[in-house]
Design a protein around this motif. Structure first.
Motif, PDB file in Angstrom:
ATOM      1  N   ALA A 110       7.676  16.048  13.009  1.00 58.15           N
ATOM      2  CA  ALA A 110       7.952  14.641  13.336  1.00 58.15           C
ATOM      3  C   ALA A 110       7.345  13.718  12.289  1.00 58.15           C
ATOM      4  O   ALA A 110       8.012  12.802  11.785  1.00 58.15           O
ATOM      5  CB  ALA A 110       7.400  14.306  14.716  1.00 58.15           C
ATOM      6  N   PHE A 111       6.089  13.950  11.928  1.00 63.38           N
ATOM      7  CA  PHE A 111       5.437  13.105  10.929  1.00 63.38           C
ATOM      8  C   PHE A 111       6.055  13.292   9.541  1.00 63.38           C
ATOM      9  O   PHE A 111       6.157  12.334   8.772  1.00 63.38           O
ATOM     10  CB  PHE A 111       3.933  13.379  10.897  1.00 63.38           C
ATOM     11  CG  PHE A 111       3.194  12.771  12.053  1.00 63.38           C
ATOM     12  CD1 PHE A 111       2.996  11.404  12.125  1.00 63.38           C
ATOM     13  CD2 PHE A 111       2.712  13.567  13.086  1.00 63.38           C
ATOM     14  CE1 PHE A 111       2.316  10.821  13.191  1.00 63.38           C
ATOM     15  CE2 PHE A 111       2.030  13.006  14.160  1.00 63.38           C
ATOM     16  CZ  PHE A 111       1.832  11.633  14.213  1.00 63.38           C
ATOM     17  N   TYR A 112       6.467  14.506   9.243  1.00 61.83           N
ATOM     18  CA  TYR A 112       7.142  14.760   7.955  1.00 61.83           C
ATOM     19  C   TYR A 112       8.409  13.920   7.836  1.00 61.83           C
ATOM     20  O   TYR A 112       8.650  13.260   6.821  1.00 61.83           O
ATOM     21  CB  TYR A 112       7.482  16.245   7.834  1.00 61.83           C
ATOM     22  CG  TYR A 112       8.370  16.574   6.663  1.00 61.83           C
ATOM     23  CD1 TYR A 112       7.861  16.636   5.369  1.00 61.83           C
ATOM     24  CD2 TYR A 112       9.738  16.806   6.844  1.00 61.83           C
ATOM     25  CE1 TYR A 112       8.687  16.933   4.288  1.00 61.83           C
ATOM     26  CE2 TYR A 112      10.559  17.100   5.779  1.00 61.83           C
ATOM     27  CZ  TYR A 112      10.027  17.165   4.500  1.00 61.83           C
ATOM     28  OH  TYR A 112      10.852  17.443   3.434  1.00 61.83           O
ATOM     29  N   ASN A 113       9.220  13.937   8.894  1.00 61.17           N
ATOM     30  CA  ASN A 113      10.455  13.143   8.873  1.00 61.17           C
ATOM     31  C   ASN A 113      10.173  11.651   8.899  1.00 61.17           C
ATOM     32  O   ASN A 113      10.944  10.858   8.353  1.00 61.17           O
ATOM     33  CB  ASN A 113      11.356  13.555  10.039  1.00 61.17           C
ATOM     34  CG  ASN A 113      12.100  14.860   9.776  1.00 61.17           C
ATOM     35  OD1 ASN A 113      13.010  14.905   8.963  1.00 61.17           O
ATOM     36  ND2 ASN A 113      11.681  15.925  10.444  1.00 61.17           N
ATOM     37  N   MET A 114       9.059  11.254   9.526  1.00 63.51           N
ATOM     38  CA  MET A 114       8.638   9.854   9.459  1.00 63.51           C
ATOM     39  C   MET A 114       8.347   9.455   8.010  1.00 63.51           C
ATOM     40  O   MET A 114       8.660   8.346   7.587  1.00 63.51           O
ATOM     41  CB  MET A 114       7.385   9.635  10.308  1.00 63.51           C
ATOM     42  CG  MET A 114       7.641   9.423  11.775  1.00 63.51           C
ATOM     43  SD  MET A 114       6.084   9.041  12.628  1.00 63.51           S
ATOM     44  CE  MET A 114       6.726   8.584  14.241  1.00 63.51           C
ATOM     45  N   GLY A 115       7.731  10.373   7.279  1.00 64.45           N
ATOM     46  CA  GLY A 115       7.457  10.106   5.869  1.00 64.45           C
ATOM     47  C   GLY A 115       8.733   9.820   5.094  1.00 64.45           C
ATOM     48  O   GLY A 115       8.789   8.886   4.291  1.00 64.45           O
ATOM     49  N   ILE A 116       9.768  10.601   5.361  1.00 70.08           N
ATOM     50  CA  ILE A 116      11.061  10.391   4.698  1.00 70.08           C
ATOM     51  C   ILE A 116      11.633   9.026   5.062  1.00 70.08           C
ATOM     52  O   ILE A 116      12.147   8.298   4.204  1.00 70.08           O
ATOM     53  CB  ILE A 116      12.043  11.510   5.094  1.00 70.08           C
ATOM     54  CG1 ILE A 116      11.556  12.862   4.547  1.00 70.08           C
ATOM     55  CG2 ILE A 116      13.454  11.205   4.582  1.00 70.08           C
ATOM     56  CD1 ILE A 116      12.383  14.051   5.005  1.00 70.08           C
ATOM     57  N   ALA A 117      11.529   8.671   6.341  1.00 67.17           N
ATOM     58  CA  ALA A 117      12.069   7.382   6.801  1.00 67.17           C
ATOM     59  C   ALA A 117      11.325   6.212   6.168  1.00 67.17           C
ATOM     60  O   ALA A 117      11.942   5.250   5.690  1.00 67.17           O
ATOM     61  CB  ALA A 117      12.004   7.299   8.320  1.00 67.17           C
ATOM     62  N   HIS A 118       9.995   6.267   6.172  1.00 63.01           N
ATOM     63  CA  HIS A 118       9.212   5.185   5.560  1.00 63.01           C
ATOM     64  C   HIS A 118       9.506   5.075   4.062  1.00 63.01           C
ATOM     65  O   HIS A 118       9.595   3.978   3.522  1.00 63.01           O
ATOM     66  CB  HIS A 118       7.721   5.429   5.789  1.00 63.01           C
ATOM     67  CG  HIS A 118       7.257   5.109   7.171  1.00 63.01           C
ATOM     68  ND1 HIS A 118       7.416   3.862   7.740  1.00 63.01           N
ATOM     69  CD2 HIS A 118       6.634   5.872   8.112  1.00 63.01           C
ATOM     70  CE1 HIS A 118       6.913   3.868   8.959  1.00 63.01           C
ATOM     71  NE2 HIS A 118       6.445   5.071   9.217  1.00 63.01           N
ATOM     72  N   LYS A 119       9.659   6.210   3.410  1.00 61.92           N
ATOM     73  CA  LYS A 119       9.993   6.206   1.978  1.00 61.92           C
ATOM     74  C   LYS A 119      11.359   5.543   1.773  1.00 61.92           C
ATOM     75  O   LYS A 119      11.556   4.743   0.846  1.00 61.92           O
ATOM     76  CB  LYS A 119      10.011   7.644   1.451  1.00 61.92           C
ATOM     77  CG  LYS A 119      10.559   7.803   0.024  1.00 61.92           C
ATOM     78  CD  LYS A 119       9.683   7.127  -1.005  1.00 61.92           C
ATOM     79  CE  LYS A 119      10.074   7.554  -2.417  1.00 61.92           C
ATOM     80  NZ  LYS A 119      11.480   7.233  -2.750  1.00 61.92           N
ATOM     81  N   GLY A 120      12.309   5.861   2.662  1.00 62.99           N
ATOM     82  CA  GLY A 120      13.638   5.263   2.572  1.00 62.99           C
ATOM     83  C   GLY A 120      13.626   3.758   2.755  1.00 62.99           C
ATOM     84  O   GLY A 120      14.457   3.042   2.186  1.00 62.99           O
ATOM     85  N   SER A 125       3.108   3.035   1.474  1.00 61.88           N
ATOM     86  CA  SER A 125       1.801   3.326   2.070  1.00 61.88           C
ATOM     87  C   SER A 125       1.957   4.032   3.413  1.00 61.88           C
ATOM     88  O   SER A 125       1.212   4.965   3.735  1.00 61.88           O
ATOM     89  CB  SER A 125       0.996   2.034   2.254  1.00 61.88           C
ATOM     90  OG  SER A 125       0.694   1.456   1.007  1.00 61.88           O
ATOM     91  N   MET A 126       2.943   3.594   4.213  1.00 65.15           N
ATOM     92  CA  MET A 126       3.193   4.238   5.499  1.00 65.15           C
ATOM     93  C   MET A 126       3.729   5.656   5.301  1.00 65.15           C
ATOM     94  O   MET A 126       3.428   6.562   6.082  1.00 65.15           O
ATOM     95  CB  MET A 126       4.188   3.411   6.316  1.00 65.15           C
ATOM     96  CG  MET A 126       3.665   2.053   6.736  1.00 65.15           C
ATOM     97  SD  MET A 126       2.210   2.175   7.804  1.00 65.15           S
ATOM     98  CE  MET A 126       2.957   2.748   9.319  1.00 65.15           C
TER      99      MET A 126
END
Length: 316
Positions: A110-120, A125-126
Motif C-alpha cells: 500500500a505504501f509503495y503504491n502511495m509512493g508512485i501516486a505522490h510521485k505522479g 517529499s511525500m
C-alpha cells in the motif's frame, strides 16, 4: 452445477492464463460467476485478467465486488490503487490506498503504491516518506529502494540516490535498471566535481582597477592576529555545533515525526486522536529546527561581520 464443475472451470482458466489466452480465461471466469456470483477467487482472477487486457475499468469493477465480499481485506484496495496509478489517476489512487492502510496499516504494498501516486502528483517529499514507510515494513522490497533513488535523483539529492540504488543492487545484484541508474549517477557526479571551483569565482584585479575598485586588508599585529584567530575559531566551533545539532534533529526528530504523521493521515478517521498528537509532535520539531536555523544564521552573520570589521580600512 456441482462444486466439481467449478473446480474444473478454475483449472481451465488457469491453463488459459498460462497459455496467454487471456480473453478465453475471462469467459471461463464469467461462467464461474454465473454459477456462483459471490466466488471471491473468480472475481480476483477475472480482475487480474482484465488488467492484463488493459481493460482497467472492468478490473476495478471486480475488485470493488471483491472488496464488498471481503470487507476486512486490504488487497482489493491496493490493487485498485495500483490500477488508478497505471491510468494516471493519482488522486483516486491515493483515495483507495488510504482505505487499504485503514485495513492493514503495515502493508508495504500500500505504501509503495502511495509512493508512485505522490510521485505522479509531483509531491516528491511525500513520495519519499511513502517509499521509506514501505521499506520499513519490507526492507528487501527492491522496487521501493529503486523508486526512492529516482525520487532523490529528481530532487538533486545525489548522495541519497546513490545509497538507494546501491541498496537495490545489494538485494538484487543483476537488477539492470539500478545498474544503469548508478552508472548514470556516477557520470553526473563526476561532471559536477569537474565543474566545481572550490575557490568560488576568482576576481580579475585588472578589471577591478578599470572600475576604480580597490582591494585592501588591514595589517594586523601579532597580538591582533592571534586574537582574531581565537575569535574566528570560537565562532566556527559554535556554527559547527549548531549545524551538527540540526542534522541530528533532522535524522532522529524531524524524519520519524514526519513518517508518523504521514502514517496517521493515511489511516484516516479511525486514528484522528493519534493524528492530533502526531501533528503536535511534528510542529514542535519544526519549531525546534526553525529556532536552530535562526541561531545558525545569527552565528554566520557574526562571522561575516567580524571579517568585515577586520578588513575595514583605517581601523587601528
Amino acid at each position: 452445477m456441482s462444486d466439481s464443475k467449478i473446480t474444473e472451470l478454475f483449472q481451465q482458466a488457469r491453463k488459459q492464463i498460462k497459455e496467454r489466452n487471456i480473453a478465453e480465461a475471462v469467459e471461463t471466469y464469467q461462467r464461474i460467476l454465473s454459477i456462483k456470483p459471490a466466488e471471491k477467487k473468480a472475481h480476483a482472477g477475472i480482475a487480474a485478467a482484465y488488467f492484463q487486457l488493459k481493460q482497467y475499468q472492468d478490473a476495478i469493477s471486480h475488485f470493488q465486488d471483491l472488496a464488498r465480499l471481503s470487507p476486512a481485506d486490504a488487497s482489493p484496495y491496493i490493487n485498485m490503487g495500483a490500477i488508478y496509478n497505471k491510468m494516471g489517476e493519482y488522486k483516486q489512487a491515493l483515495n483507495e490506498l488510504r482505505k487499504a492502510v485503514q485495513k492493514d496499516k503495515k502493508s508495504a504494498d500500500a505504501f509503495y503504491n502511495m509512493g508512485i501516486a505522490h510521485k505522479g502528483l509531483n509531491q516528491l517529499s511525500m513520495a519519499v516518506t511513502a517509499y521509506k514507510q514501505a521499506i520499513v515494513f519490507d526492507p528487501d522490497m527492491v522496487d521501493a529502494h529503486f523508486n526512492l533513488g529516482n525520487v532523490y535523483l529528481e530532487m538533486k539529492n545525489h548522495t541519497q540516490a546513490h545509497s538507494s540504488f546501491t541498496r537495490s543492487l545489494e538485494i538484487s545484484p543483476q537488477f539492470k535498471k539500478a545498474l544503469n541508474a548508478l552508472k548514470k549517477l556516477d557520470i553526473e557526479s563526476t561532471k559536477e566535481k569537474e565543474n566545481f571551483n572550490p575557490f568560488g569565482r576568482l576576481v580579475d584585479e585588472t578589471s577591478l582597477r578599470k572600475k576604480d575598485t580597490s582591494i585592501s586588508t588591514k595589517q594586523l599585529s601579532t597580538e591582533e592576529r592571534q586574537k582574531d584567530r581565537v575569535e574566528i575559531h570560537q565562532l566556527c566551533e559554535e556554527i559547527k555545533e549548531v549545524a551538527l545539532s540540526m542534522v541530528e534533529d533532522l535524522k532522529k526528530g524531524f524524519t520519524p515525526n514526519l513518517l508518523n504523521l504521514n502514517r496517521c493521515i493515511s489511516q484516516g478517521e479511525k486514528h484522528y486522536s493519534e493524528l492530533a498528537e502526531a501533528n503536535e509532535s511534528f510542529l514542535k520539531t519544526v519549531k525546534t529546527l526553525n529556532d536552530m536555523r535562526k541561531l545558525l544564521r545569527h552565528r554566520v552573520l557574526e562571522l561575516r561581520a567580524h571579517e568585515e570589521l577586520i578588513n575595514s580600512i583605517g581601523l587601528d
